[in-house]
Design an enzyme around this catalytic site. Sequence first.
Site, PDB file in Angstrom:
ATOM      1  N   GLU A 210       0.884  -1.178   0.000  1.00 50.87           N
ATOM      2  CA  GLU A 210       0.000   0.000   0.000  1.00 50.87           C
ATOM      3  C   GLU A 210       0.911   1.215   0.000  1.00 50.87           C
ATOM      4  O   GLU A 210       1.454   1.596   1.036  1.00 50.87           O
ATOM      5  CB  GLU A 210      -0.894  -0.018   1.253  1.00 50.87           C
ATOM      6  CG  GLU A 210      -1.880  -1.178   1.302  1.00 50.87           C
ATOM      7  CD  GLU A 210      -3.095  -0.962   0.401  1.00 50.87           C
ATOM      8  OE1 GLU A 210      -3.357   0.198   0.018  1.00 50.87           O
ATOM      9  OE2 GLU A 210      -3.769  -1.941   0.070  1.00 50.87           O
ATOM     10  N   CYS A 244      -2.218   9.474   2.662  1.00 52.31           N
ATOM     11  CA  CYS A 244      -1.765   8.886   1.398  1.00 52.31           C
ATOM     12  C   CYS A 244      -2.693   9.246   0.236  1.00 52.31           C
ATOM     13  O   CYS A 244      -2.240   9.384  -0.894  1.00 52.31           O
ATOM     14  CB  CYS A 244      -1.641   7.377   1.537  1.00 52.31           C
ATOM     15  SG  CYS A 244      -3.156   6.621   2.121  1.00 52.31           S
TER      16      CYS A 244
HETATM   17  P1  NAD Z   1       8.166   4.689   5.067  1.00 55.72           P
HETATM   18  O1  NAD Z   1       8.184   3.870   3.846  1.00 55.72           O
HETATM   19  O2  NAD Z   1       9.332   5.570   5.359  1.00 55.72           O
HETATM   20  O3  NAD Z   1       8.011   3.758   6.379  1.00 55.72           O
HETATM   21  C1  NAD Z   1       7.027   2.753   6.500  1.00 55.72           C
HETATM   22  C2  NAD Z   1       7.533   1.632   7.388  1.00 55.72           C
HETATM   23  O4  NAD Z   1       8.703   1.071   6.813  1.00 55.72           O
HETATM   24  C3  NAD Z   1       7.925   2.074   8.811  1.00 55.72           C
HETATM   25  O5  NAD Z   1       7.479   1.091   9.722  1.00 55.72           O
HETATM   26  C4  NAD Z   1       9.431   2.139   8.765  1.00 55.72           C
HETATM   27  O6  NAD Z   1      10.032   1.820  10.000  1.00 55.72           O
HETATM   28  C5  NAD Z   1       9.785   1.089   7.727  1.00 55.72           C
HETATM   29  N1  NAD Z   1      10.999   1.444   6.984  1.00 55.72           N
HETATM   30  C6  NAD Z   1      11.471   2.690   6.665  1.00 55.72           C
HETATM   31  N2  NAD Z   1      12.609   2.600   5.965  1.00 55.72           N
HETATM   32  C7  NAD Z   1      12.885   1.288   5.818  1.00 55.72           C
HETATM   33  C8  NAD Z   1      13.932   0.553   5.191  1.00 55.72           C
HETATM   34  N3  NAD Z   1      14.955   1.176   4.597  1.00 55.72           N
HETATM   35  N4  NAD Z   1      13.905  -0.796   5.251  1.00 55.72           N
HETATM   36  C9  NAD Z   1      12.887  -1.439   5.880  1.00 55.72           C
HETATM   37  N5  NAD Z   1      11.879  -0.788   6.500  1.00 55.72           N
HETATM   38  C10 NAD Z   1      11.875   0.543   6.479  1.00 55.72           C
HETATM   39  O7  NAD Z   1       6.806   5.505   4.999  1.00 55.72           O
HETATM   40  P2  NAD Z   1       6.298   6.630   5.987  1.00 55.72           P
HETATM   41  O8  NAD Z   1       7.145   7.846   5.820  1.00 55.72           O
HETATM   42  O9  NAD Z   1       6.115   6.064   7.346  1.00 55.72           O
HETATM   43  O10 NAD Z   1       4.844   6.912   5.380  1.00 55.72           O
HETATM   44  C11 NAD Z   1       4.619   7.805   4.335  1.00 55.72           C
HETATM   45  C12 NAD Z   1       4.410   7.111   3.002  1.00 55.72           C
HETATM   46  O11 NAD Z   1       3.460   6.075   3.134  1.00 55.72           O
HETATM   47  C13 NAD Z   1       3.847   8.034   1.951  1.00 55.72           C
HETATM   48  O12 NAD Z   1       4.460   7.768   0.721  1.00 55.72           O
HETATM   49  C14 NAD Z   1       2.379   7.659   1.872  1.00 55.72           C
HETATM   50  O13 NAD Z   1       1.742   7.960   0.674  1.00 55.72           O
HETATM   51  C15 NAD Z   1       2.441   6.194   2.145  1.00 55.72           C
HETATM   52  N6  NAD Z   1       1.187   5.724   2.692  1.00 55.72           N
HETATM   53  C16 NAD Z   1       0.408   4.890   1.931  1.00 55.72           C
HETATM   54  C17 NAD Z   1      -0.814   4.457   2.435  1.00 55.72           C
HETATM   55  C18 NAD Z   1      -1.711   3.559   1.653  1.00 55.72           C
HETATM   56  O14 NAD Z   1      -2.652   3.040   2.248  1.00 55.72           O
HETATM   57  N7  NAD Z   1      -1.486   3.317   0.385  1.00 55.72           N
HETATM   58  C19 NAD Z   1      -1.229   4.885   3.689  1.00 55.72           C
HETATM   59  C20 NAD Z   1      -0.408   5.721   4.410  1.00 55.72           C
HETATM   60  C21 NAD Z   1       0.807   6.137   3.910  1.00 55.72           C
END
Ligand code: NAD
Length: 455
Positions: A210, A244
């Site tokens: 997602e 998002c």
């Molecule tokens: P992110 O990808 O930075 O982090 C998400 C999760 O991944 C966190 O638990 C984090 O600890 C982990 N993570 C971060 N870097 C990582 C890595 N290098 N390796 C493994 N795990 C890692 O996202 P965010 O900043 O928390 O959220 C924002 C993003 O999420 C935006 O792009 C937004 O559009 C998207 N989002 C999508 C939805 C949806 O339902 N489609 C909902 C909410 C947010």
Amino acid sequence: MEISSELLNRQRDFFQSGKTKDVTYRIEALTLLGNMIRSHETELMAALKSDLNKSDFDTYITELGIVLEEIRFTLKHIKNWTAPRKVKTAFTQMGSKGYIYSEPYGVVLIISPWNYPLQLAIAPLIGAIAAGNCAILKPSELTPETSKLMAELISKTFPAEYISVVQGDAETTQTLLKEKFDYIFFTGSVAVGKLIMEAAAKHLTPVTLELGGKSPCIVHHDANIKLAAKRIAWGKFINAGQTCVAPDYLYVHRDVKDEFIKILTESIKDLYEEIIKNQEFTRIVSERHFNRVINLLSSGEILHGGNYSIDTLTIEPTVLGGVNWEDPVMQEEIFGPILPILEYDDANTMVGKINENPKPLALYIFSQSNEFQGTILNSISFGGGCINDTVMHLSSPYLPFGGVGDSGIGAYHGRGSFDVFSHQKSILKQTTTFDLPFRYPNRKDALKQIKRFIK
Ligand code: NAD
């Protein structure tokens, strides 16, 4: 990390015990989950206030309310969803019956982001439980109070071998990803989504991703301008734009642009002025994100807002005009309370520009014309969206929610959440009262006879 393999083994053993497959057990777990949230409403609201300065109202409608409604809907339908589904059989398989059994994958990993830290961890968990899985949740490190509280509450409510929260940052996730899970459900950014899929590929683990991206919102010349402005102001600035499916940018028809901007500004004041004054407007999650978002304010010209405070990590709802595709604000997902406005005259050119970019997670159309709505739906691929509204499609349990292309793989909510966490096992139950001879090769004119059935 030893801990993750040890925990995973305990969950695997627990899954093998068969307990989680019992539908009564799943119903009890969902009921416990709902009670856990209801009875800790005050603490959850305080945690979200501390992590993001979310108001109790926003926390209720965008976090607690959504998951409680998902639980209610799931409990209502779970018996029906878990029953084997009888399907037709082909003419050539006369005498047999077809069934689809939904079976749980086993031990699943749910990785969630910070913007709706409770909803985006618990909503997939509801699907995982309903489908009969064990689950490990890895919430975001950027909302520490909510993650800590979820870990505490989950550990008090469920045995760790059934459902467990592992707290930590990217490194913790990477350690978890070295293990072989039966399913991975990830919500977060496109960049991290790619890393998740790469790690999952090593174990051939199926994934739901997602993700995000830039979601356009189109305001056509025949739109109900007043309602469009109000619904856009709400959907963009709720959670300070850290949604998002928030409209990332607007494409407004030239004929109505000036009028629309005037009413949009009034709507923003009407909806948010008081909330900002009372310091109840959601803040940006971290200083790094705050700096990233305010850097985007240099694009175009500020038509409304533009003030910010590093002390409170807040940015006013801001509207930018005179923006073009080359500006920094159009190069990345904004994920903050900044709304750039592009104008269009020719719909084909506008559609062409949107299609030059990755497929969006959401798209919104404001227009009274069925023909215009149909043209847009037909010519742009995107995850999902609304006609004459924003964001609301996400809260319908009847609409599977997810992206396409760069905005994600798979969809959930309602029945979709149950399906995501279930393998569909197809079974053909053959009759033993007769045995049609056609498939066997040892007959005279075998090919000729079979061709009478398969044309
Ligand atoms: P992110 O990808 O930075 O982090 C998400 C999760 O991944 C966190 O638990 C984090 O600890 C982990 N993570 C971060 N870097 C990582 C890595 N290098 N390796 C493994 N795990 C890692 O996202 P965010 O900043 O928390 O959220 C924002 C993003 O999420 C935006 O792009 C937004 O559009 C998207 N989002 C999508 C939805 C949806 O339902 N489609 C909902 C909410 C947010």
